[in-house]
Design an enzyme around this catalytic site. Structure first.
Site, PDB file in Angstrom:
ATOM      1  N   GLY A  42       0.884  -0.980   0.031  1.00 13.32           N
ATOM      2  CA  GLY A  42       0.041  -0.089   0.100  1.00 13.32           C
ATOM      3  C   GLY A  42       1.208   1.240  -0.119  1.00 13.32           C
ATOM      4  O   GLY A  42       1.580   1.356   0.780  1.00 13.32           O
ATOM      5  N   ASN A 117      -6.223  -5.139   6.530  1.00 13.38           N
ATOM      6  CA  ASN A 117      -6.142  -5.697   5.432  1.00 13.38           C
ATOM      7  C   ASN A 117      -6.751  -6.608   5.190  1.00 13.38           C
ATOM      8  O   ASN A 117      -7.222  -7.067   5.917  1.00 13.38           O
ATOM      9  CB  ASN A 117      -4.232  -6.478   5.457  1.00 13.38           C
ATOM     10  CG  ASN A 117      -4.088  -6.573   4.182  1.00 13.38           C
ATOM     11  OD1 ASN A 117      -4.296  -6.712   3.124  1.00 13.38           O
ATOM     12  ND2 ASN A 117      -3.577  -8.471   4.059  1.00 13.38           N
TER      13      ASN A 117
END
Ligand code: SF4
Length: 483
Positions: A42, A117
């Site tokens: 990310g 996540n």
């Protein structure tokens, strides 16, 4: 006109990475390092929340971990022995400060910070129910749904409330939470997304991948099991399995592309798995050629396996520029078509060669087309494209940013049509059974697949409640995003 172009918009993207520390005097600094190792999961935003025994402290920001957590000043404002952190990739429109995790809330039992996540597949439904019952949402992130479910739970302890909340959610997630007593880690009942436990001295670590343990010198202890909840506190690690038992379905794409090659995922080396996938691909799709060339960096291990299997030289025929940022401002329309060369350039060793080009996936096909053309322009006599995943025909709803299905090249074209579209001399993907063989299975068991492989098969292991009802899970907010 100035245009910011995502240079990697023709790849699937992992949406998040998580990290947690309990019992270390430098919890924030360790978290910053751990998140740095998870940066590939990310790149849009990063955040850390710490607890110093009296208060929680948070720092969050858009951009890379290094842009937010490099200065001593920032780290010194994050005192405490326990911490959690998060890196986030977000699709356009959802990148806003208020969505950056970890989220923090004050409950009647005390403070709680939480991040995850993955993706919840029934968050729209849950959010509507919560809003009708009076919950006021500050963000559009799925994590806040979990926060409100914890807040409205009638159970007593944090642990019971968390279990109560998570029993209502559908989806794939690895979650870490920070309480006044310690750190909690949870992996969804199918274990779609990875989560590991590590140890450094007396301190405990939770992380999406083992590469985040390596960077801080922590030892790998074990994978958190699918459906397992671990509570880490002054008395050590306590484990429970509060959810209905299910067959594990780890995301097989973690091995193909998402995880770092130096990580171990569920006991398997990602690097070795990629080499075996390349070797299997070579056995399935032989073609006479002179050299094997990876599309760097993600195609490298599979190309090594491919070259070894077919006994051809492995050559770096494409060189990657590592210093290109996430986006590049293209000053004029005239140079926009040069875009792909910002990141990749063909080497001179391709002249007159029959080239086998190895990449990990084809999403929209735009990058593959440009790279094949680049290799040809560099003088290659033939270009044979080999892909170390089966055709990506379906979107992911479990925490991987994927284009709509009709944007996926393989959902609307046969392999022959894709070969013409990409203008390769030949194109082959590893078969789904070949992929399973490379993972050490005899074959894919259709009645009970060993992994999640829905983006290749359409066989979704977790209900897509919001999607099937035609709902998107995010935008209930009328507040314009500013970031
Ligand atoms: S759909 Fe594909 S990318 Fe998504 S979790 Fe399953 S295997 Fe992974």
């Amino acid at each position: 006109m100035l245009t910011a172009t995502p240079l990697d918009d023709d790849h699937l993207h992992e949406e998040c990475g998580v990290f947690g520390v309990f019992g270390h005097t430098e919890a924030a600094a360790l978290s910053a390092l751990g998140l740095h190792a998870l940066q590939h999961r990310g790149q849009e935003a990063a955040g850390i929340v710490v607890y110093d025994g009296e208060q929680f402290h948070a720092h969050r920001g858009l951009g890379h971990v290094g842009e937010n957590f490099s200065s001593k000043d920032v780290i010194s404002k994050l005192p405490g022995h326990s911490a959690i952190g998060h890196v986030r990739y977000a699709t356009t429109g959802a990148v806003a400060i208020r969505n950056i995790q970890p989220l923090f809330a004050d409950f009647e039992f005390g403070g709680l910070a939480i991040c995850h996540n993955g993706n919840l597949t029934n968050s729209y439904h849950l959010r509507r129910q919560l809003v009708r019952r009076g919950s006021l949402f500050q963000s559009t992130s799925d994590t806040e749904v979990i926060v409100h479910l914890i807040a409205t739970s009638l159970k007593q302890s944090v642990e019971e409330r968390m279990v109560d909340a998570l029993r209502q959610v559908e989806g794939a997630y690895s979650l870490v939470a920070l309480t006044q007593e310690g750190v909690i880690g949870v992996r969804d009942p199918l274990g779609v997304r990875p989560l590991v436990l590590g140890r450094i001295g007396e301190a405990w670590i939770l992380a999406s991948e083992t590469c985040a343990l390596d960077i801080i010198g922590a030892d790998f202890v074990r994978d958190i099991e699918p459906g397992e909840l671990v509570i880490i506190g002054a008395n050590g690690v306590r484990s429970t399995k509060p959810f209905e038992r299910m067959r594990r379905r780890l995301c097989i794409f973690e091995y193909i592309y998402f995880s770092r090659p130096d990580s171990m995922v569920d006991g398997i080396s990602v690097y070795e798995a990629r080499k075996r996938i390349g070797a299997e691909l070579a056995r399935e799709s032989h073609v006479d050629a002179d050299i094997v060339v990876p599309v760097p960096d993600s195609g490298v291990p599979a190309a090594i396996g491919y070259a070894a299997e077919c006994k051809l030289p492995f050559e770096l025929g494409i060189i990657r520029n590592h210093y290109v940022g996430r986006t590049f401002i293209e000053p004029t329309d005239q140079i926009r078509h040069l875009g792909v060369k910002l990141k990749h350039n063909a080497n001179r060793n391709l002249q007159g060669k029959r080239v086998i080009l190895v990449d990990d996936s084809i999403v929209r096909g735009t990058t593959s087309t440009k790279i094949v053309a680049m290799v040809r322009q560099a003088g290659a006599k033939e270009v044979h494209l080999r892909i170390s995943s089966p055709p990506t025909t379906h979107s992911c709803f479990y925490g991987i940013a994927t284009p709509e299905r009709d944007q996926l090249l393989a959902s609307r074209m046969s392999v022959e049509e894709m070969t013409r579209f990409i203008e390769a001399d030949s194109l082959a993907f590893i078969s789904i059974d070949g992929l399973y063989r490379a993972m050490g299975e005899k074959q894919r068991v259709a009645a009970a697949p060993q992994y999640c492989d829905a983006c290749f098969t359409g066989d979704y292991p977790i209900a897509l409640s919001d999607h099937d009802a035609g709902k998107v899970s995010t935008q209930l907010s009328l507040l314009a995003e500013t970031a």
